[in-house]
Design an enzyme around this catalytic site. Sequence first.
Site, PDB file in Angstrom:
ATOM      1  N   GLY A  41      19.318  -5.473 -11.724  1.00  0.00           N
ATOM      2  CA  GLY A  41      18.731  -4.107 -11.413  1.00  0.00           C
ATOM      3  C   GLY A  41      17.379  -4.363 -10.750  1.00  0.00           C
ATOM      4  O   GLY A  41      16.800  -3.318 -10.269  1.00  0.00           O
ATOM      5  N   GLY A  42      16.626  -5.426 -11.344  1.00  0.00           N
ATOM      6  CA  GLY A  42      15.299  -5.455 -10.777  1.00  0.00           C
ATOM      7  C   GLY A  42      14.542  -4.422 -11.092  1.00  0.00           C
ATOM      8  O   GLY A  42      14.817  -3.697 -12.281  1.00  0.00           O
ATOM      9  N   VAL A  43      13.324  -4.338 -10.512  1.00  0.00           N
ATOM     10  CA  VAL A  43      12.455  -3.356 -10.750  1.00  0.00           C
ATOM     11  C   VAL A  43      12.793  -1.723 -10.746  1.00  0.00           C
ATOM     12  O   VAL A  43      12.684  -0.775 -11.504  1.00  0.00           O
ATOM     13  CB  VAL A  43      11.234  -3.433  -9.973  1.00  0.00           C
ATOM     14  CG1 VAL A  43      10.110  -2.290  -9.993  1.00  0.00           C
ATOM     15  CG2 VAL A  43      10.158  -4.616 -10.268  1.00  0.00           C
ATOM     16  N   CYS A  44      13.614  -1.832  -9.545  1.00  0.00           N
ATOM     17  CA  CYS A  44      14.032  -0.342  -9.278  1.00  0.00           C
ATOM     18  C   CYS A  44      14.916   0.244 -10.546  1.00  0.00           C
ATOM     19  O   CYS A  44      14.549   1.628 -10.967  1.00  0.00           O
ATOM     20  CB  CYS A  44      15.256  -0.767  -8.200  1.00  0.00           C
ATOM     21  SG  CYS A  44      16.172   1.062  -7.821  1.00  0.00           S
ATOM     22  N   LYS A  53      12.606   8.426 -11.836  1.00  0.00           N
ATOM     23  CA  LYS A  53      13.304   9.856 -11.495  1.00  0.00           C
ATOM     24  C   LYS A  53      13.639  10.502 -12.760  1.00  0.00           C
ATOM     25  O   LYS A  53      13.930  11.740 -12.897  1.00  0.00           O
ATOM     26  CB  LYS A  53      14.390   9.409 -10.558  1.00  0.00           C
ATOM     27  CG  LYS A  53      14.179   9.618  -9.233  1.00  0.00           C
ATOM     28  CD  LYS A  53      13.351   8.623  -8.701  1.00  0.00           C
ATOM     29  CE  LYS A  53      11.945   8.812  -8.445  1.00  0.00           C
ATOM     30  NZ  LYS A  53      11.341   7.734  -8.062  1.00  0.00           N
ATOM     31  N   GLY A 177      -3.315   7.344  -4.480  1.00  0.00           N
ATOM     32  CA  GLY A 177      -2.418   8.529  -4.166  1.00  0.00           C
ATOM     33  C   GLY A 177      -1.557   8.433  -3.367  1.00  0.00           C
ATOM     34  O   GLY A 177      -1.297   9.076  -2.369  1.00  0.00           O
ATOM     35  N   ILE A 180       3.409   5.843  -5.797  1.00  0.00           N
ATOM     36  CA  ILE A 180       3.580   5.723  -7.325  1.00  0.00           C
ATOM     37  C   ILE A 180       2.869   6.770  -7.902  1.00  0.00           C
ATOM     38  O   ILE A 180       2.996   7.395  -9.159  1.00  0.00           O
ATOM     39  CB  ILE A 180       3.321   4.424  -7.729  1.00  0.00           C
ATOM     40  CG1 ILE A 180       4.774   3.480  -7.236  1.00  0.00           C
ATOM     41  CG2 ILE A 180       3.177   4.154  -9.293  1.00  0.00           C
ATOM     42  CD1 ILE A 180       4.521   1.980  -7.562  1.00  0.00           C
ATOM     43  N   VAL A 233     -13.085   3.975  -6.272  1.00  0.00           N
ATOM     44  CA  VAL A 233     -13.547   3.629  -7.554  1.00  0.00           C
ATOM     45  C   VAL A 233     -14.410   2.506  -7.497  1.00  0.00           C
ATOM     46  O   VAL A 233     -13.976   1.372  -7.255  1.00  0.00           O
ATOM     47  CB  VAL A 233     -12.581   3.316  -8.589  1.00  0.00           C
ATOM     48  CG1 VAL A 233     -12.920   2.812 -10.184  1.00  0.00           C
ATOM     49  CG2 VAL A 233     -11.558   4.580  -8.883  1.00  0.00           C
ATOM     50  N   HIS A 438      25.588  28.835   5.067  1.00  0.00           N
ATOM     51  CA  HIS A 438      24.329  30.011   4.711  1.00  0.00           C
ATOM     52  C   HIS A 438      24.788  30.480   3.033  1.00  0.00           C
ATOM     53  O   HIS A 438      25.910  30.615   3.007  1.00  0.00           O
ATOM     54  CB  HIS A 438      24.442  31.095   5.717  1.00  0.00           C
ATOM     55  CG  HIS A 438      23.283  32.040   5.130  1.00  0.00           C
ATOM     56  ND1 HIS A 438      22.012  32.088   5.357  1.00  0.00           N
ATOM     57  CD2 HIS A 438      23.642  33.292   4.523  1.00  0.00           C
ATOM     58  CE1 HIS A 438      21.375  32.911   4.846  1.00  0.00           C
ATOM     59  NE2 HIS A 438      22.321  33.873   4.290  1.00  0.00           N
TER      60      HIS A 438
HETATM   61  P1  NAD Z   1       1.206   2.657  -1.844  1.00  0.00           P
HETATM   62  O1  NAD Z   1       0.943   1.763  -0.809  1.00  0.00           O
HETATM   63  O2  NAD Z   1       2.296   3.922  -1.333  1.00  0.00           O
HETATM   64  O3  NAD Z   1      -0.045   3.704  -2.276  1.00  0.00           O
HETATM   65  C1  NAD Z   1      -1.227   2.812  -2.687  1.00  0.00           C
HETATM   66  C2  NAD Z   1      -2.238   3.987  -2.486  1.00  0.00           C
HETATM   67  O4  NAD Z   1      -3.663   3.517  -3.177  1.00  0.00           O
HETATM   68  C3  NAD Z   1      -2.617   4.117  -0.905  1.00  0.00           C
HETATM   69  O5  NAD Z   1      -2.593   5.517  -0.662  1.00  0.00           O
HETATM   70  C4  NAD Z   1      -4.026   3.519  -0.827  1.00  0.00           C
HETATM   71  O6  NAD Z   1      -4.753   4.273   0.188  1.00  0.00           O
HETATM   72  C5  NAD Z   1      -4.706   3.707  -2.252  1.00  0.00           C
HETATM   73  N1  NAD Z   1      -5.711   2.760  -2.688  1.00  0.00           N
HETATM   74  C6  NAD Z   1      -5.700   1.426  -2.263  1.00  0.00           C
HETATM   75  N2  NAD Z   1      -6.717   0.870  -3.033  1.00  0.00           N
HETATM   76  C7  NAD Z   1      -7.702   1.878  -3.494  1.00  0.00           C
HETATM   77  C8  NAD Z   1      -8.798   1.902  -4.088  1.00  0.00           C
HETATM   78  N3  NAD Z   1      -9.407   0.851  -4.357  1.00  0.00           N
HETATM   79  N4  NAD Z   1      -8.991   3.118  -4.538  1.00  0.00           N
HETATM   80  C9  NAD Z   1      -8.251   4.320  -4.388  1.00  0.00           C
HETATM   81  N5  NAD Z   1      -7.214   4.310  -3.869  1.00  0.00           N
HETATM   82  C10 NAD Z   1      -6.658   3.102  -3.453  1.00  0.00           C
HETATM   83  O7  NAD Z   1       1.430   2.166  -3.075  1.00  0.00           O
HETATM   84  P2  NAD Z   1       2.113   2.437  -4.538  1.00  0.00           P
HETATM   85  O8  NAD Z   1       2.023   3.849  -4.533  1.00  0.00           O
HETATM   86  O9  NAD Z   1       1.424   1.474  -5.622  1.00  0.00           O
HETATM   87  O10 NAD Z   1       3.631   2.096  -4.385  1.00  0.00           O
HETATM   88  C11 NAD Z   1       4.059   0.563  -4.167  1.00  0.00           C
HETATM   89  C12 NAD Z   1       5.136   0.646  -3.224  1.00  0.00           C
HETATM   90  O11 NAD Z   1       6.267   1.007  -4.064  1.00  0.00           O
HETATM   91  C13 NAD Z   1       5.189   1.186  -1.989  1.00  0.00           C
HETATM   92  O12 NAD Z   1       5.714   0.506  -1.098  1.00  0.00           O
HETATM   93  C14 NAD Z   1       5.973   2.465  -2.225  1.00  0.00           C
HETATM   94  O13 NAD Z   1       6.623   2.781  -1.011  1.00  0.00           O
HETATM   95  C15 NAD Z   1       7.072   2.020  -3.408  1.00  0.00           C
HETATM   96  N6  NAD Z   1       7.436   3.179  -4.118  1.00  0.00           N
HETATM   97  C16 NAD Z   1       8.428   3.852  -3.530  1.00  0.00           C
HETATM   98  C17 NAD Z   1       8.788   4.899  -4.154  1.00  0.00           C
HETATM   99  C18 NAD Z   1       9.998   6.079  -3.870  1.00  0.00           C
HETATM  100  O14 NAD Z   1      10.569   5.571  -2.756  1.00  0.00           O
HETATM  101  N7  NAD Z   1      10.114   7.090  -4.282  1.00  0.00           N
HETATM  102  C19 NAD Z   1       8.239   5.212  -5.672  1.00  0.00           C
HETATM  103  C20 NAD Z   1       7.462   4.225  -6.073  1.00  0.00           C
HETATM  104  C21 NAD Z   1       7.057   3.185  -5.179  1.00  0.00           C
END
Ligand code: NAD
Length: 459
Positions: A41-44, A53, A177, A180, A233, A438
Site C-alpha cells: 500500500g505504500g505511503v498512500c 482521511k 500551505g 498536506i 521561514v 433534487h
Molecule cells: P505541495 O507542493 O502541495 O505544497 C507545499 C507548499 O509549501 C507550497 O504551497 C509551497 O509554496 C510551500 N512552500 C515551499 N517551501 C516553503 C517555505 N520554505 N516556506 C513556506 N512555504 C513553502 O506539497 P505538500 O503539501 O507537501 O504535498 C506533497 C505532495 O503530496 C503533493 O504533490 C500533493 O499533491 C500530494 N498530496 C496530495 C494529497 C491529496 O490528494 N489530498 C494529500 C497530501 C499530499
Amino acid sequence: MAEKHAEFIVLGAGPGGYACAFRAADLGCKVVLVDPRATLGGVCLNEGCIPSKALLHAAEVIREAGEISDWGIALGKPKIDLDALRARKEGIVEHLTGGLNGLATRRKVEVIRGTAKFTGPRSIDIDGENWAFDQAVIAVGSSPVQLPGWPEDERIWDSTAALDLREVPKRLAIVGGGIIGLEMATVYSALGSQVTVVEFMDQIAPGADSEAVRILHAALTDQGITIHTSTKVAEVKATKPALVLRCEGAFEGNIKADAVIQAVGRRANGPKVAPQAAGVEMDARGIIAVDRACRTNADGIFAIGDVTGNPMLAHRATHQGHVAAEVASGHAAALDTDLIPSVAYTSPELAWAGLTQLQAKEQGIAHKVASFPWAASGRNLSSGGGDGLTKLVYCPETHRLLGATLIGSNAGELLAECVLAMEMGATLEDIALTVHAHPTVSETVAFSAERALGTLTDL
Ligand code: NAD
C-alpha cells in the site's frame, strides 16, 4: 551470475506498484512485487491518504458537533481519547493493507520484503540477492522534502510523524500551505491545537482557483487557524520551551510553537533504486522521464507514479500502473489524458481539474466562466454546509468544459462528474439537460451550466 529470475518485477508496492502488479498478473504475467515495508500500500495506505482521511473524518465530526448547537442541539465539548483515535486510524489501515495481501495471494503475485537496486540493464539486487528480470517497473514514489539548515529536533515533524498522532501540541506551526499543510491544519485545529500556517506564495493551495481559495482561507480562519501567506521561514531555533520560527515577508516576526510540521512538497525517490546502473535516465530532482506508455529511455524498464514527477497523486500512479502492465504485456495502452483531479480534504473540501480561469487566461485560451454559489443550494444549507462555489471554465465556441473548481462539503466527490464531462467532451447543454436529483449539491454543476446558457431559474 543472477540467482533468481523475474519475468515482470515491480519495485514499490504503493497504489501505482500494486495496481501495476495486479493488472500484469491478471494479464497472465508471472509477477514479483518488491517493497521494504511490512505491509503493501505504500505511503498512500500506510502513512498518507488513508490515515489522513481517517483523522480528517474525526476532525469533521468534532467540528460538526460544535456547530450543531446552532440547530438547538447541545452536545458539549468532545473528550478526545488520542490512543483510541490512533488505534481506530491504524485499524482502518490494517484492514486495507490486509485486504491487499489477500488480493496479491489470489493473483499469485510473489511479494518480497526488501530494498531493490539496479545493478545492470537486466539485473537487480534485493538485499544482497541477485535477480535477473525481463521487464521492470520503477514505482518507488517520493519522500517529504526537508528544508536545509533546520535543527535536529523531535518536535519537528514531517507528514508521517504528523499522522502518528503522538500528541496534540498546544501551539502548532505548519510550514507550507499546500495540500498536506492544509489537511494537517484542519486535523490538529479540530483536536485543539492553535495552528499557524506559513506559506511562501501569495495564496494557500497555490495553483488552485483564487476565488475558491478565498472561501477556503476564510473558512480556515473561522476555524481559528492563523494563515500567513507571502511569508517565508528564515530561521528556526530550537529552545527548550519552544521552537522559534523567524519569519520574513508579509508577516515579519517570530512564531513560537511546541511542534512544527514541514509540508513543503515531496521529492521523487528515483536515486534510491540506482536507475543509472540500468541505463535509465533521471534528472537532478530524482525524476525519471517517461512517455505516455510509461516507458523510460531504457528498453523493458517502465516508471510510474511520483517518481515520474508531478502531479504526485495516487490516482495518477494507479492509472499509469495499469498502462505499464498492459504495454509490458503487449497491449496498446497509454495515459492519454492530462486531466488529473486534485482534492484537498479540508473543511470545506477544495477540488479541481483541468484549467483554472487564470491558467486559461495565461495560456491565451478562449474561455468563459460560469459559477453557482452554494449559499443558494438547498441541499448544502440543509446539510449544515457553509460557503461554497461551483465554477466551470468552458470554451465559448464549443461549450465544452476546459476546467472545473468546486469548494464545499464533499466537493471531491462532485468533481468526478466534471472530469467525466471533460473526458467525454460533454457540452454545457449536455450537463444542463442531464436531470440532477433534487435536492443534491450536484445540482450546482447543472445550475452553473444553465447559468452559462441563460436558462437558470434558481438564481
Ligand atoms: P505541495 O507542493 O502541495 O505544497 C507545499 C507548499 O509549501 C507550497 O504551497 C509551497 O509554496 C510551500 N512552500 C515551499 N517551501 C516553503 C517555505 N520554505 N516556506 C513556506 N512555504 C513553502 O506539497 P505538500 O503539501 O507537501 O504535498 C506533497 C505532495 O503530496 C503533493 O504533490 C500533493 O499533491 C500530494 N498530496 C496530495 C494529497 C491529496 O490528494 N489530498 C494529500 C497530501 C499530499
